[in-house]
Design a protein around this motif. Structure first.
Motif, PDB file in Angstrom:
ATOM      1  N   HIS A   1      -4.528  10.672  -4.745  1.00 15.54           N
ATOM      2  CA  HIS A   1      -4.228  11.212  -3.633  1.00 15.54           C
ATOM      3  C   HIS A   1      -4.026  13.015  -3.972  1.00 15.54           C
ATOM      4  O   HIS A   1      -3.718  12.895  -5.141  1.00 15.54           O
ATOM      5  CB  HIS A   1      -2.808  10.683  -2.897  1.00 15.54           C
ATOM      6  CG  HIS A   1      -2.958   9.353  -2.651  1.00 15.54           C
ATOM      7  ND1 HIS A   1      -3.743   8.652  -1.584  1.00 15.54           N
ATOM      8  CD2 HIS A   1      -2.509   8.149  -3.097  1.00 15.54           C
ATOM      9  CE1 HIS A   1      -3.604   7.460  -1.355  1.00 15.54           C
ATOM     10  NE2 HIS A   1      -2.880   7.061  -2.625  1.00 15.54           N
TER      11      HIS A   1
ATOM     12  N   ASP B   1     -10.180  -1.188   4.711  1.00 17.02           N
ATOM     13  CA  ASP B   1      -8.878  -1.981   4.409  1.00 17.02           C
ATOM     14  C   ASP B   1      -9.077  -3.442   4.677  1.00 17.02           C
ATOM     15  O   ASP B   1      -8.778  -4.376   3.917  1.00 17.02           O
ATOM     16  CB  ASP B   1      -7.706  -1.752   5.413  1.00 17.02           C
ATOM     17  CG  ASP B   1      -6.969  -0.152   5.003  1.00 17.02           C
ATOM     18  OD1 ASP B   1      -7.254  -0.006   3.919  1.00 17.02           O
ATOM     19  OD2 ASP B   1      -6.300   0.438   5.851  1.00 17.02           O
TER      20      ASP B   1
ATOM     21  N   THR C   1     -13.929   0.422   0.533  1.00 25.62           N
ATOM     22  CA  THR C   1     -13.087   1.359   1.022  1.00 25.62           C
ATOM     23  C   THR C   1     -12.344   0.943   2.286  1.00 25.62           C
ATOM     24  O   THR C   1     -11.506   1.610   2.617  1.00 25.62           O
ATOM     25  CB  THR C   1     -13.760   2.662   0.979  1.00 25.62           C
ATOM     26  OG1 THR C   1     -14.748   2.606   1.902  1.00 25.62           O
ATOM     27  CG2 THR C   1     -14.481   3.314  -0.150  1.00 25.62           C
TER      28      THR C   1
ATOM     29  N   ASN D   1      -4.526   1.041  -2.716  1.00 29.38           N
ATOM     30  CA  ASN D   1      -4.360   2.523  -2.192  1.00 29.38           C
ATOM     31  C   ASN D   1      -3.032   3.037  -2.358  1.00 29.38           C
ATOM     32  O   ASN D   1      -2.452   3.595  -1.536  1.00 29.38           O
ATOM     33  CB  ASN D   1      -5.060   2.703  -0.848  1.00 29.38           C
ATOM     34  CG  ASN D   1      -5.318   4.029  -0.676  1.00 29.38           C
ATOM     35  OD1 ASN D   1      -5.510   4.850  -1.592  1.00 29.38           O
ATOM     36  ND2 ASN D   1      -5.568   4.451   0.742  1.00 29.38           N
TER      37      ASN D   1
ATOM     38  N   ASP E   1      -6.144  -1.445  -7.016  1.00 29.33           N
ATOM     39  CA  ASP E   1      -7.076  -0.600  -6.202  1.00 29.33           C
ATOM     40  C   ASP E   1      -7.492   0.957  -7.196  1.00 29.33           C
ATOM     41  O   ASP E   1      -6.411   1.622  -7.409  1.00 29.33           O
ATOM     42  CB  ASP E   1      -6.858  -0.128  -4.965  1.00 29.33           C
ATOM     43  CG  ASP E   1      -7.785   0.387  -4.093  1.00 29.33           C
ATOM     44  OD1 ASP E   1      -8.857   0.802  -4.711  1.00 29.33           O
ATOM     45  OD2 ASP E   1      -7.264   0.815  -2.787  1.00 29.33           O
TER      46      ASP E   1
ATOM     47  N   THR F   1       0.695  -1.249  -0.095  1.00 27.70           N
ATOM     48  CA  THR F   1      -0.110  -0.163  -0.073  1.00 27.70           C
ATOM     49  C   THR F   1       0.936   1.217  -0.043  1.00 27.70           C
ATOM     50  O   THR F   1       2.257   1.075   0.237  1.00 27.70           O
ATOM     51  CB  THR F   1      -0.901  -0.026   1.196  1.00 27.70           C
ATOM     52  OG1 THR F   1      -1.858   1.001   1.089  1.00 27.70           O
ATOM     53  CG2 THR F   1      -0.327   0.161   2.392  1.00 27.70           C
TER      54      THR F   1
ATOM     55  N   SER G   1     -13.303   0.406  -5.800  1.00 28.63           N
ATOM     56  CA  SER G   1     -13.155   1.053  -4.591  1.00 28.63           C
ATOM     57  C   SER G   1     -14.477   2.193  -4.300  1.00 28.63           C
ATOM     58  O   SER G   1     -14.338   2.758  -3.192  1.00 28.63           O
ATOM     59  CB  SER G   1     -11.899   1.373  -4.186  1.00 28.63           C
ATOM     60  OG  SER G   1     -11.001   0.553  -3.949  1.00 28.63           O
TER      61      SER G   1
ATOM     62  N   ARG H   1      -8.419   3.338  -5.998  1.00 26.91           N
ATOM     63  CA  ARG H   1      -8.139   4.706  -5.201  1.00 26.91           C
ATOM     64  C   ARG H   1      -6.699   5.062  -5.438  1.00 26.91           C
ATOM     65  O   ARG H   1      -6.068   6.362  -5.281  1.00 26.91           O
ATOM     66  CB  ARG H   1      -8.378   4.384  -3.752  1.00 26.91           C
ATOM     67  CG  ARG H   1      -9.794   4.378  -3.164  1.00 26.91           C
ATOM     68  CD  ARG H   1      -9.717   4.027  -1.800  1.00 26.91           C
ATOM     69  NE  ARG H   1      -9.087   2.762  -1.462  1.00 26.91           N
ATOM     70  CZ  ARG H   1      -8.895   2.387  -0.306  1.00 26.91           C
ATOM     71  NH1 ARG H   1      -9.120   3.261   0.763  1.00 26.91           N
ATOM     72  NH2 ARG H   1      -8.389   1.271  -0.042  1.00 26.91           N
ATOM     73  N   SER H   2      -5.817   4.068  -6.131  1.00 30.64           N
ATOM     74  CA  SER H   2      -4.529   4.346  -6.260  1.00 30.64           C
ATOM     75  C   SER H   2      -4.487   5.504  -7.329  1.00 30.64           C
ATOM     76  O   SER H   2      -5.129   5.931  -8.277  1.00 30.64           O
ATOM     77  CB  SER H   2      -3.662   3.173  -7.028  1.00 30.64           C
ATOM     78  OG  SER H   2      -3.853   2.014  -6.260  1.00 30.64           O
TER      79      SER H   2
END
Length: 258
Positions: free
Chosen positions: A203, A237, A235, A173, A197, A148, A229, A199-200
């Motif tokens: 950020h 873990d 979402t 993530n 994922d 992660t 996600s 979400r990767s």
């Protein structure tokens, strides 16, 4: 307990299991042991953590999950992560990242964004696995990288550098670097699996979009599976770790069918 002590403990447990089972020849073969022979395990790196599943069966070749922690983490994160993935299905291995900011040591350990480091680290991982196979039954075709945060960046570099050593990578993530897909001309990951994922790279401080990341992975030829996600239940873990468990087991089931 440091890693050397942990290995001694593992050997004692395995020897006790062998005595319980009258020193089965099959167990001895899988463990690479001979009766009354002393094992010499020579690890190339310090600061390693190992996870041994519950009810370890020496006659079964276990998949190995190599966990790569995020910035600020350490190899000890493995002991919180593996029970959330599975208590019984896998062996787990983790390494401490080597970089630390002397001015702010409390910020923990970081992975260098360097292909030279990756090449050296990959060789150390390979040597570590060879040593661990003296005492543990590791399936050589089921070695998965997982991580992660910045651990996904180093996992990407490792998989692209040694696609035949690793079966695939689970990138949860994650955060990534411009250098991750450099020096990959002609590299084919056909036959490798990647769990990505969504979400990767989403950020706030990331220069890369999830769409860019997906395109980069698609060019490698890997078998990509994306975690949706956007679903609230995915979402957390713990749910991602359950997905990771199912993803690895699906790969094993497919291999059996083939």
């Amino acid at each position: 307990m440091d890693f050397t002590q942990r290995l001694k403990w593992i050997e004692q447990v395995l020897n006790a299991e062998q005595t319980e089972n009258l020193h089965s020849p099959a167990e001895n073969r899988f463990l690479g042991m001979q009766e009354n022979a002393e094992l010499q395990v020579n690890l190339p790196l310090k600061h390693i953590s190992l996870f041994r599943p519950e009810h370890y069966e020496p006659g079964y070749a276990y998949p190995l999950v190599i966990w790569l922690h995020a910035d600020g983490g350490s190899e000890h994160d493995l002991h919180q992560i593996m029970p959330q993935i599975s208590l019984r299905n896998y062996l787990g291995l983790s390494f401490r990242a080597p970089a630390i900011d002397p001015a702010v040591p409390e910020n923990g350990y970081h992975w260098p964004d360097s292909h030279l480091f990756t090449a050296q680290f990959m060789e150390s991982i390979q040597k570590t696995i060879l040593e661990l196979r003296k005492v543990l039954n590791i399936h050589e075709d089921r070695i998965y990288l997982a991580g992660t945060g910045s651990g996904c960046s180093i996992a990407t570099k490792l998989l692209l550098k040694a696609p035949r050593l690793f079966a695939g990578a689970a990138l949860l993530n994650g955060s990534f670097s411009d250098k991750d897909f450099q020096k990959t001309s002609g590299t084919s990951l056909k036959g490798n699996r990647v769990l990505l994922d969504r979400r990767s790279s989403n950020h706030a401080d990331s220069k890369h979009s999830a769409q860019w990341l997906s395109r980069m992975w698609e060019t490698t030829g890997a078998d990509i599976q994306t975690v949706n996600s956007l679903k609230p239940e995915a979402t957390q873990d713990i749910e991602l770790f359950r997905i990771l468990d199912r993803w690895i087991m699906e790969g094993i089931s497919t291999a059996w069918l083939v």
